[in-house]
Design a protein around this motif. Structure first.
Motif, PDB file in Angstrom:
ATOM      1  N   LEU A 208       0.820  -1.211   0.000  1.00  0.00           N
ATOM      2  CA  LEU A 208       0.000   0.000   0.000  1.00  0.00           C
ATOM      3  C   LEU A 208       0.861   1.270   0.000  1.00  0.00           C
ATOM      4  CD1 LEU A 208      -2.768  -1.092   2.538  1.00  0.00           C
ATOM      5  CD2 LEU A 208      -2.937  -1.012   0.041  1.00  0.00           C
ATOM      6  N   ILE A 209       1.966   1.245   0.732  1.00  0.00           N
ATOM      7  CA  ILE A 209       2.865   2.406   0.766  1.00  0.00           C
ATOM      8  C   ILE A 209       3.500   2.632  -0.607  1.00  0.00           C
ATOM      9  CG2 ILE A 209       5.062   3.247   1.676  1.00  0.00           C
ATOM     10  CD1 ILE A 209       3.000   3.686   3.712  1.00  0.00           C
ATOM     11  N   LEU A 210       3.884   1.556  -1.282  1.00  0.00           N
ATOM     12  CA  LEU A 210       4.457   1.694  -2.628  1.00  0.00           C
ATOM     13  C   LEU A 210       3.439   2.285  -3.598  1.00  0.00           C
ATOM     14  CD1 LEU A 210       6.556  -1.587  -2.972  1.00  0.00           C
ATOM     15  CD2 LEU A 210       7.426   0.721  -3.355  1.00  0.00           C
ATOM     16  N   PHE A 211       2.226   1.777  -3.553  1.00  0.00           N
ATOM     17  CA  PHE A 211       1.185   2.292  -4.457  1.00  0.00           C
ATOM     18  C   PHE A 211       0.918   3.775  -4.198  1.00  0.00           C
ATOM     19  CE2 PHE A 211      -0.776  -2.081  -5.349  1.00  0.00           C
ATOM     20  CZ  PHE A 211      -0.458  -2.033  -6.696  1.00  0.00           C
ATOM     21  N   THR A 212       0.781   4.160  -2.935  1.00  0.00           N
ATOM     22  CA  THR A 212       0.367   5.528  -2.639  1.00  0.00           C
ATOM     23  C   THR A 212       1.519   6.529  -2.671  1.00  0.00           C
ATOM     24  OG1 THR A 212       0.498   4.979  -0.274  1.00  0.00           O
ATOM     25  CG2 THR A 212      -1.672   4.901  -1.299  1.00  0.00           C
ATOM     26  N   THR A 213       2.761   6.040  -2.651  1.00  0.00           N
ATOM     27  CA  THR A 213       3.915   6.938  -2.759  1.00  0.00           C
ATOM     28  C   THR A 213       4.275   7.215  -4.209  1.00  0.00           C
ATOM     29  OG1 THR A 213       4.836   6.145  -0.658  1.00  0.00           O
ATOM     30  CG2 THR A 213       6.349   7.272  -2.158  1.00  0.00           C
ATOM     31  N   TYR A 214       4.308   6.155  -5.023  1.00  0.00           N
ATOM     32  CA  TYR A 214       4.812   6.299  -6.394  1.00  0.00           C
ATOM     33  C   TYR A 214       3.728   6.250  -7.462  1.00  0.00           C
ATOM     34  CZ  TYR A 214       9.252   5.247  -4.099  1.00  0.00           C
ATOM     35  OH  TYR A 214      10.338   5.274  -3.270  1.00  0.00           O
ATOM     36  N   GLY A 215       2.502   5.868  -7.074  1.00  0.00           N
ATOM     37  CA  GLY A 215       1.458   5.719  -8.086  1.00  0.00           C
ATOM     38  C   GLY A 215       1.803   4.627  -9.078  1.00  0.00           C
ATOM     39  N   LEU A 216       2.402   3.535  -8.586  1.00  0.00           N
ATOM     40  CA  LEU A 216       2.795   2.452  -9.488  1.00  0.00           C
ATOM     41  C   LEU A 216       1.577   1.825 -10.142  1.00  0.00           C
ATOM     42  CD1 LEU A 216       5.500   0.518  -7.394  1.00  0.00           C
ATOM     43  CD2 LEU A 216       5.869   2.278  -9.140  1.00  0.00           C
ATOM     44  N   ARG A 217       1.755   1.366 -11.362  1.00  0.00           N
ATOM     45  CA  ARG A 217       0.736   0.540 -12.010  1.00  0.00           C
ATOM     46  C   ARG A 217       0.808  -0.860 -11.410  1.00  0.00           C
ATOM     47  NH1 ARG A 217       3.299   3.497 -16.211  1.00  0.00           N
ATOM     48  NH2 ARG A 217       1.889   4.964 -17.269  1.00  0.00           N
ATOM     49  N   LEU A 218      -0.307  -1.587 -11.509  1.00  0.00           N
ATOM     50  CA  LEU A 218      -0.371  -2.936 -10.935  1.00  0.00           C
ATOM     51  C   LEU A 218       0.760  -3.810 -11.461  1.00  0.00           C
ATOM     52  CD1 LEU A 218      -1.668  -5.237  -9.355  1.00  0.00           C
ATOM     53  CD2 LEU A 218      -3.290  -5.544 -11.235  1.00  0.00           C
ATOM     54  N   ASN A 219       0.984  -3.782 -12.771  1.00  0.00           N
ATOM     55  CA  ASN A 219       2.005  -4.644 -13.359  1.00  0.00           C
ATOM     56  C   ASN A 219       3.407  -4.267 -12.875  1.00  0.00           C
ATOM     57  OD1 ASN A 219       2.304  -6.899 -15.280  1.00  0.00           O
ATOM     58  ND2 ASN A 219       3.617  -5.479 -16.392  1.00  0.00           N
ATOM     59  N   GLU A 220       3.634  -2.981 -12.652  1.00  0.00           N
ATOM     60  CA  GLU A 220       4.948  -2.522 -12.184  1.00  0.00           C
ATOM     61  C   GLU A 220       5.242  -3.052 -10.785  1.00  0.00           C
ATOM     62  OE1 GLU A 220       4.634   1.645 -14.768  1.00  0.00           O
ATOM     63  OE2 GLU A 220       4.365   1.672 -12.591  1.00  0.00           O
ATOM     64  N   LEU A 221       4.225  -3.062  -9.924  1.00  0.00           N
ATOM     65  CA  LEU A 221       4.419  -3.592  -8.573  1.00  0.00           C
ATOM     66  C   LEU A 221       4.524  -5.109  -8.589  1.00  0.00           C
ATOM     67  CD1 LEU A 221       3.220  -2.387  -5.254  1.00  0.00           C
ATOM     68  CD2 LEU A 221       2.554  -4.720  -5.831  1.00  0.00           C
ATOM     69  N   TYR A 222       3.680  -5.746  -9.390  1.00  0.00           N
ATOM     70  CA  TYR A 222       3.671  -7.213  -9.489  1.00  0.00           C
ATOM     71  C   TYR A 222       5.044  -7.757  -9.892  1.00  0.00           C
ATOM     72  CZ  TYR A 222       3.022 -11.613 -12.051  1.00  0.00           C
ATOM     73  OH  TYR A 222       3.169 -12.890 -12.546  1.00  0.00           O
ATOM     74  N   GLN A 223       5.757  -7.036 -10.758  1.00  0.00           N
ATOM     75  CA  GLN A 223       7.036  -7.521 -11.279  1.00  0.00           C
ATOM     76  C   GLN A 223       8.221  -7.269 -10.343  1.00  0.00           C
ATOM     77  OE1 GLN A 223       7.291  -5.528 -15.079  1.00  0.00           O
ATOM     78  NE2 GLN A 223       6.237  -7.167 -16.157  1.00  0.00           N
ATOM     79  N   LEU A 224       8.025  -6.557  -9.243  1.00  0.00           N
ATOM     80  CA  LEU A 224       9.146  -6.212  -8.372  1.00  0.00           C
ATOM     81  C   LEU A 224       9.823  -7.441  -7.784  1.00  0.00           C
ATOM     82  CD1 LEU A 224       7.816  -3.121  -6.383  1.00  0.00           C
ATOM     83  CD2 LEU A 224       9.623  -3.137  -8.109  1.00  0.00           C
TER      84      LEU A 224
END
Length: 375
Positions: A208-224
């Motif tokens: 949740l912190i990654l999403f709300t800090t960087y506005g990552l797309r789902l695929n960008e977070l999924y691939q981390l």
């Protein structure tokens, strides 16, 4: 037959999981192409070299759907299968046939399943995408001298609603605080949900912190991956649309939640299957979290912030909108936010700027000409 093992011989800078994800899409594209008429082969090459893999996949799906429509709903072709449609059949197609397909058939159609009848309804944005796919095909076939006429000039325009700032779904800053409190303390979770929360709360908080800090797309977070992060340099690597490789800076909050998860909750490397050892976010089964699982996690915690049902919680893309509007409310320029979120056009970012409340009043109140009011 047993599932074939995939071995990646990777000499690029992309991690193996990103290469495998792209390969799955490529294989799906090839499977669709095999169902389409052979005279489109040069168009397939054109798509391969001119658009992203995901756009290529979407266009091919739309074209296959159109070919199925020609067979089942028109007398333009006598073909029984989509790959047996001929050039002569395509030469019979007029602009009005495409307009009927997009404007009438695609707006609402029914898919018959063995145990269900599914009503498919498309909005104008979806119809515009189908029009774009077919325009691309017909323009290419004309340019490649396969068709004698360019019929795309006769395609009906599709009016898309102008994006309205007030219609953008996002969390307010105080709602983000409620969401983070829920993942920190289990507030708002059912007793059953708390059983799993106790095992994954550090992981969920990091997501949740990654999403709300960087506005990552789902695929960008999924691939981390673990290897995506360089804590000594204070950055991590993501892969944007169209394969763009980008280094993102770490702040102290993000670094803390990631390291807390890795050091205190994530399973030890030796207990993880080899193909998932580098994945950052793992399921309880010690495999890379699926996109669906990430999506459901976000819906769960955002529904608590919104005081609504789990089904009505927000998607990861709404957290992207949350990040954009929050950054602007904190005073960052739209150009900085555009760069961070990878918006192609600054007008997209400007929509989030409109959410800054009372911006005119704030400007005027801080801009006084009379000295007695200029504090």
């Amino acid at each position: 037959m047993s599932k074939q093992n995939i071995v990646v011989h990777n000499k690029s800078s992309k991690p193996d999981n990103v290469v495998q994800d792209e390969n799955q899409l490529i294989e799906s594209c090839l499977a669709i192409e095999a169902q389409l008429p052979p005279f489109m082969k040069d168009y397939f090459i054109f798509l391969k070299n001119s658009v992203s893999i995901r756009t290529r996949h979407a266009y091919l799906n739309d074209i296959l759907f159109f070919c199925k429509y020609l067979i089942s709903e028109t007398d333009i072709t006598c073909a029984k299968t989509t790959n047996s449609i001929t050039v002569e059949d395509f030469k019979k197609i007029k602009a009005r046939d495409v307009n009927r397909f997009i404007g009438d058939y695609c707006s609402r159609y029914v898919i018959e399943k063995p145990n269900a009848k599914i009503i498919m309804e498309n909005n104008n944005r979806a119809l515009a995408r189908k029009k774009s796919s077919l325009s691309s095909l017909f323009k290419f076939l004309y340019r490649d001298e396969i068709l004698d006429k360019n019929i795309t000039d006769g395609f009906n325009p599709i009016k898309l609603p102008k994006p309205q700032p007030d219609a953008i779904k996002k969390l307010e800053i105080d709602e983000v605080a409620i969401m983070l409190d829920a993942v920190e303390n289990g507030t708002g979770l059912s007793e059953r949900e708390k059983i799993y929360w106790k095992k994954t709360k550090l992981r969920d908080k990091a997501i949740l912190i990654l999403f709300t800090t960087y506005g990552l797309r789902l695929n960008e977070l999924y691939q981390l991956n673990i290897s995506s992060f360089n804590f000594n340099r204070g950055d991590f690597k993501i892969y944007r649309k169209r394969g763009k490789e980008v280094n993102m800076p770490l702040n102290k909050s993000v670094e803390k939640v990631i390291l807390d998860y890795i050091n205190k909750e994530r399973p030890k490397s030796e207990s993880i299957p080899p193909q998932h050892r580098d994945a950052l976010f793992l399921s309880l089964q010690k495999t890379r979290m699926t996109k669906r699982a990430i999506r459901e996690l976000v819906k769960k915690y955002t529904s608590i912030a919104l005081s609504t049902s789990r089904e009505n919680g927000y998607s990861p893309h709404k957290l992207r909108a949350t990040a954009a509007s929050s950054l602007i409310q904190y005073g960052f320029s739209i150009y900085d936010v555009q760069n961070l979120l990878d918006h192609d056009n600054v007008t997209t970012t400007q929509l989030y700027a409109a959410h800054k409340k009372n911006v005119k009043r704030e400007i005027i109140n801080q801009f006084e000409w009379l000295e007695e009011f200029d504090e």
